[in-house]
Design a protein around this motif. Structure first.
Motif, PDB file in Angstrom:
ATOM      1  N   LYS A   1     -28.917 -22.716 -44.095  1.00 24.03           N
ATOM      2  CA  LYS A   1     -28.624 -21.490 -44.842  1.00 24.03           C
ATOM      3  C   LYS A   1     -27.186 -21.500 -45.362  1.00 24.03           C
ATOM      4  O   LYS A   1     -26.883 -20.897 -46.378  1.00 24.03           O
TER       5      LYS A   1
ATOM      6  N   LYS B   1     -28.613 -17.989 -32.378  1.00 18.44           N
ATOM      7  CA  LYS B   1     -28.472 -17.753 -33.823  1.00 18.44           C
ATOM      8  C   LYS B   1     -27.010 -17.449 -34.201  1.00 18.44           C
ATOM      9  O   LYS B   1     -26.510 -17.951 -35.210  1.00 18.44           O
TER      10      LYS B   1
ATOM     11  N   GLU C   1     -29.948 -22.288 -39.451  1.00 15.83           N
ATOM     12  CA  GLU C   1     -28.723 -21.548 -39.806  1.00 15.83           C
ATOM     13  C   GLU C   1     -27.734 -22.449 -40.547  1.00 15.83           C
ATOM     14  O   GLU C   1     -27.063 -22.001 -41.479  1.00 15.83           O
TER      15      GLU C   1
ATOM     16  N   GLN D   1     -24.827 -19.409 -36.954  1.00 17.27           N
ATOM     17  CA  GLN D   1     -24.258 -18.716 -38.116  1.00 17.27           C
ATOM     18  C   GLN D   1     -22.766 -18.985 -38.290  1.00 17.27           C
ATOM     19  O   GLN D   1     -22.196 -18.672 -39.326  1.00 17.27           O
TER      20      GLN D   1
END
Lengths: 474, 474
Positions: free
Chosen positions: B169, B132, B166, B136
């Motif tokens: 996002k 993750k 991610e 990010q």
């Protein structure tokens, strides 16, 4: 011919008697009678029940069909030299300088219909009886060379006491007898003779003299310059080496089997993975999966070892990895059968016409002992399929009392629902076979052994359904 | 040094970020920063908790001690070139063309005090969290190359969805990201660097583009002319290949372990038997037994595979042979401990002074992860022995919070009841060591790894008691 006449024709030659004329003993008799280093007179002894083998050997027909041309060459040469005789007469032992024990020693397995091994036992009585006949007849200074795969401990705990007891009964000395152990690594197939004559051997004796005499004898029949002998400290060690090396192989096959199922579930080609891993020198002997493990050795040797642990060495440790290997392999033909039905979406095989190509457990040899094709065949029959079997090396399937087709061309003219490649005989790899099959319509092809090449599979898939087990893409 | 300053010094170089600076990642950072085919700027990222490693790398001390002199050479060269930085700052990922995942993925085993494996679990959460942090921060067209040994299915079922989520996002495209898998075959020890740079590799990608980019990158750091790459069809296949090859090795060691007990009972030397069988080319990788199996891979990889079967592929078949391998190996140090007491006829080790030579799981490297010496040591302690440990590669035994002696000469001056060779470090094979030990009186020597040669054993037996486990004559 009588033994006396035979010996009269072979004066001044050392007599070697081979007990047991099966897949090892019969070929051993050829190797010994063809020794280039010493002239032997070789007598093969088998039981009266094996009269056909005996008669055949004596009358110009070698009892084993093989793809190794040397078998026939050696046999013809023995006939020409006149130094090979077969008999069931136990008196043969009385003339021998060397007696080679090549008889069977079986494991009795109890399994359910899915191949699950419930229990097993080793009955040493037939083996003991055979050794006793040697003791009742042999010279007191004979070399008895055990080649049979036996539970570790057998030479010291079984063979030696029986021979000594019989010698004593005949008022002979027990000081001079020599007992050696040297297991064979016979590979039926194109290198049948070489697997005896040109291959590594391990040996031992029950005492120093026995080991020395065993070595001297082996040097006269094996190319020990290129394939040096290895002496181990005692017969326990060589007996264990044999079952250990076969257990190792059986376990490694079982390993491939369990990962083949995994590969199927993950949708990857195990064959490709195995090839990638084999590039590592330490992993070069990783195996491919297949229809199952057959033959006389790998299906039982780990169990012989387990049996001996309890019975000869009073141990309660069991050989978990090795036994598990046998158990997993025993289930493989059942898995292959289930996979076939699943892969072709057959709920039942009732009235399906199935051609099994190959019933021998191994390619290019006619040996149906413990063949994995047997449970596969029986599963098909239980499912009410109409099954025809073909095998270029087997005319009659003894275990099932079944005639086996010898004519591939004719069989391929018939109308089949499924053709199964169940033994990797060279004959099946002929491009003609693929060409004929590719013209059939609506047929299912099941390759359990990786006989089909990538391009064959592409070609066949145009007209047929093809499923491959042995190539690993299950 | 700050990342920006570092990048300023390394203008026009592709940035490679390595996630995880352990036994694989740290050495990988050396291999990449020393590529002769492309100039890379390499940033190693580890967690804040690993600040010591980060500081050491940045301040001239490479965190891994090894017998491979290339490690120090490569490190010094990286310092000279100024193209290697370590950090815990996740912003590093945002500069990367390539991110290599070299973090841990652990198996949680529950075992009893005798090493019996009762159950196990795989907690993917730490791994997911690490992936993750990449998602990010990374560029949308980055190549993420997973080297971590993962349960088969992980790249497609875990890595890909996390990264894509991610990216989305952050309003970035998910079309350009590339995810490859190529497992390492790192061998800490004298060939540490070569086991990355000069060895075969298997690779794959989640799609064609990923596979191609992975290949292009690997070609810049591996000698692919001499060690050609093998591409597999998808990441499931390469992930499976890794756990398969380690399961194979673990199983083969377990095989040696179970036969070593047999050999003990039959009074034969397993080492001798294994050597005799190894002459067969098909059996050349048969293993010797030892104190046990340690390290990060063989102790868990078969379990990762089993776990993935259930959790990624919904299968209820289990990998019996492979799991059994781990189970048998886990018990080996306990067996070695029991054997030591039995062989020297010690009912208890209470107050016995024991010197353990080597705590690392592998020779000539300082790696105590899952070392078999750990349960062996704990058994001694539970039996109230006074144990001193020595290891030239380990100053502090993290797992046990224990200082480890670095001075072999001093330790050998002390008075011991038992000296155990527990790791096969080269230092212990020095004839001087044998010479010193041979002058001790009434000492017991326990060689679990075949460090002593036949002549050493004869020499030592004059004054001492010697028992050998690794040479197989248990």
């Amino acid at each position: 011919m009588k033994i006396k006449e035979f010996l009269n024709n072979n004066k001044n030659k050392d007599v070697v008697v081979i007990q047991g004329l099966g897949f090892v003993g019969a070929v051993m008799s050829l190797v010994v009678s063809n020794s280039s280093k010493k002239n032997y007179a070789v007598i093969g002894v088998d039981r009266k029940e094996s009269n056909e083998i005996i008669t055949n050997i004596n009358n110009g027909t070698f009892p084993i069909k093989s793809s190794d041309p040397k078998i026939e060459q050696y046999y013809q040469n023995s006939i020409k030299k006149g130094n090979l005789l077969a008999t069931y007469n136990h008196l043969a032992y009385s003339y021998a300088s060397v007696i080679i024990v090549d008889i069977n020693l079986d494991v009795q397995k109890k399994s359910d219909s899915n191949g699950n091994l419930n229990s097993f036992n080793v009955d040493l009585n037939p083996f003991k009886k055979a050794i006793k006949t040697i003791g009742q007849n042999c010279k007191e200074d004979v070399l008895i060379l055990v080649e049979t795969t036996v539970p570790p401990g057998t030479c010291l705990k079984v063979v030696k006491p029986i021979i000594e007891a019989e010698l004593l009964k005949r008022n002979l000395s027990v000081e001079k007898v020599k007992i050696g152990h040297s297991y064979e690594r016979v590979m039926p197939g194109p290198e049948y003779i070489n697997s005896i004559k040109n291959f590594y051997r391990v040996y031992s004796g029950i005492d120093e003299n026995s080991a020395v005499e065993t070595e001297l004898f082996l040097k006269t029949i094996i190319s020990t310059k290129d394939y040096p002998l290895t002496r181990l400290i005692n017969t326990n060690a060589t007996e264990m080496a044999k079952v250990l090396e076969n257990s190792y192989r059986a376990m490694n096959i079982a390993f491939a089997v369990e990962w083949s199922r995994y590969a199927e579930e993950a949708g990857v080609n195990l064959y490709e993975i195995v090839n990638a891993i084999r590039m590592r020198p330490t992993h070069s002997n990783l195996m491919y999966p297949g229809i199952g493990v057959g033959g006389y050795c790998l299906t039982k040797d780990p169990l012989l070892a387990s049996w001996a642990k309890t019975n000869h060495f009073n141990s309660d440790h069991c050989l978990e990895q090795s036994e598990k290997g046998v158990q997993i392999n025993d289930k493989m033909p059942h898995f292959a059968f289930d996979y076939m039905k699943r892969a072709f979406s057959f709920k039942t095989l009732k009235y399906k016409k199935i051609l099994l190509l190959g019933i021998s457990y191994r390619s290019d040899v006619g040996d149906t002992r413990y063949s994995p094709v047997e449970p596969f065949y029986l599963n098909c029959i239980n499912d009410k399929a109409n099954v025809v079997t073909h095998d270029p090396y087997v005319k009659y399937w003894n275990e099932l009392n079944l005639k086996v087709s010898q004519n591939l061309d004719e069989e391929l003219k018939n109308d089949w629902d499924i053709i199964v490649f169940s033994t990797a005989h060279t004959e099946y790899k002929n491009p003609k076979v693929i060409s004929i099959i590719s013209k059939m319509s609506k047929i299912c092809i099941y390759d359990t052994l990786g006989i089909l090449k990538e391009k064959d599979i592409i070609e066949l898939n145009i007209n047929n359904k093809v499923k491959v087990l042995g190539r690993g893409d299950i």
